[in-house]
Enzyme design. Structure first.
Site, PDB file in Angstrom:
ATOM      1  N   LYS A   1       3.712  30.434   1.350  1.00  0.00           N
ATOM      2  CA  LYS A   1       2.743  29.626   2.293  1.00  0.00           C
ATOM      3  C   LYS A   1       3.231  29.821   3.670  1.00  0.00           C
ATOM      4  O   LYS A   1       4.289  29.985   3.847  1.00  0.00           O
ATOM      5  CB  LYS A   1       3.069  28.287   1.767  1.00  0.00           C
TER       6      LYS A   1
ATOM      7  N   ASP B   1      11.136  25.342  -0.613  1.00  0.00           N
ATOM      8  CA  ASP B   1      11.607  25.824   0.669  1.00  0.00           C
ATOM      9  C   ASP B   1      13.214  25.699   0.755  1.00  0.00           C
ATOM     10  O   ASP B   1      13.795  25.431   1.830  1.00  0.00           O
ATOM     11  CB  ASP B   1      11.028  25.250   1.852  1.00  0.00           C
TER      12      ASP B   1
ATOM     13  N   CYS C   1       7.529  19.336   4.091  1.00  0.00           N
ATOM     14  CA  CYS C   1       6.819  20.019   3.124  1.00  0.00           C
ATOM     15  C   CYS C   1       7.032  19.522   1.600  1.00  0.00           C
ATOM     16  O   CYS C   1       6.007  19.533   0.737  1.00  0.00           O
ATOM     17  CB  CYS C   1       7.547  21.457   2.980  1.00  0.00           C
TER      18      CYS C   1
HETATM   19  C1  VGL Z   1       9.080  22.755   6.748  1.00  0.00           C
HETATM   20  C2  VGL Z   1       8.947  22.084   9.127  1.00  0.00           C
HETATM   21  C3  VGL Z   1       8.515  23.551   9.402  1.00  0.00           C
HETATM   22  C4  VGL Z   1       9.427  22.266   5.423  1.00  0.00           C
HETATM   23  C5  VGL Z   1       8.453  23.784   7.186  1.00  0.00           C
HETATM   24  O1  VGL Z   1       9.421  23.201   4.658  1.00  0.00           O
HETATM   25  O2  VGL Z   1       9.508  21.188   5.313  1.00  0.00           O
HETATM   26  N1  VGL Z   1       9.363  21.801   7.867  1.00  0.00           N
HETATM   27  N2  VGL Z   1       8.127  24.249   8.496  1.00  0.00           N
END
Ligand code: VGL
Ligand code: ZN
Length: 195
Positions: free
Chosen positions: A97, A11, A141
Site C-alpha cells: 500500500k 507494516d 496504519c
Molecule cells: C505509517 C506513518 C507514515 C504506518 C505509514 O504504517 O503507520 N505511519 N506511513
C-alpha cells in the site's frame, strides 16, 4: 478464533523500528509477540497477511514533497523490508500500500496483493469475515486499517500487545485504541486467544 478468521500484520518494516527513518518507539518489541500470533494462526490453518508501506521515491506523503513524514519505506530499499526477526510463513500473503504518489494511504484495505487484487476482494474470496490486526503504528496504519475493515463490514479485533504507536502527540495511541473500540473493534491480547 472461528474458521473465517485471519491475522493481519501491519507494516512491521525496518524503517518503523529503532534505527529506521521513522522509528516507532519500541516498534521492534511487537515482533516476538507477533511471531506467537503467527504460530497460533498457522497451527489452526488460518490465513496470515502482512501489509507493507511501499512508497515511491517521490510522494506527497513525504516532507520534501509537501507531506508530514520523513522519507520511509521506499519500495525496494532495506528500510522497506520486514523486520528480520518477523517469522512470516512462506504462504503469508503480502499486501502493498502507499504506492500512489499523490496521496497518503494508511489503510491496508486500500492495498493490493501480489496478483494486483484489492485486499478486500481477496478476503471475500477466502471467506474471511474477521480480522485480528496488530503491528505498526497503532495511531496510523493499524487504526486506519481497523476502521476501514469495520466500515467494509468485516469484524476487526486489535491485538493490543502486538501494536505500538508513533505518538507524535503523547496519548495518540490511547486515543486511537478508544476510537477503534468506539467503532466496534474487539481488543485482545495473546492470552485471550490461546486459552
Ligand atoms: C505509517 C506513518 C507514515 C504506518 C505509514 O504504517 O503507520 N505511519 N506511513
Ligand atoms: Zn508511509
Amino acid at each position: 478464533m472461528d474458521k473465517n478468521s485471519a491475522l493481519l500484520i501491519i507494516d512491521v518494516q525496518n524503517d518503523f523500528c529503532p534505527g529506521g527513518s521513522l522509528p516507532v518507539p519500541d516498534g521492534d518489541r511487537v515482533v516476538p509477540v507477533l511471531n506467537r500470533y503467527i504460530e497460533l494462526f498457522n497451527r489452526q490453518g488460518l490465513p496470515v497477511f502482512a501489509s507493507r508501506d511501499w512508497h515511491p521515491l517521490e510522494t506527497s506523503h513525504f516532507l520534501a514533497f509537501g507531506g508530514i513524514w520523513p522519507a520511509h519505506c521506499v519500495e525496494g530499499t532495506k528500510g522497506a523490508e520486514f523486520h528480520p526477526v518477523l517469522k512470516l510463513p512462506p504462504e503469508a500473503m503480502i499486501i502493498s500500500k502507499g504506492m500512489d504518489p499523490a496521496r497518503d494511504d494508511y489503510s491496508a484495505m486500500h492495498g493490493v496483493g501480489p496478483d494486483g487484487a484489492p485486499f478486500p476482494d481477496t478476503l471475500k474470496r477466502l471467506a474471511v469475515t474477521r480480522l485480528y490486526i496488530g503491528g505498526l503504528a497503532t495511531d496510523y496504519c493499524v487504526k486506519e486499517s481497523v476502521l476501514a475493515a469495520l466500515k467494509l463490514g468485516f469484524a476487526a479485533t486489535l491485538l493490543a500487545d502486538a501494536s505500538r504507536g508513533v505518538e507524535i502527540a503523547p496519548g495518540d495511541s490511547e486515543r486511537a485504541v478508544a476510537e477503534m473500540r468506539d467503532a466496534g473493534a474487539g481488543i485482545v491480547t495473546l492470552d485471550d486467544l490461546s486459552s
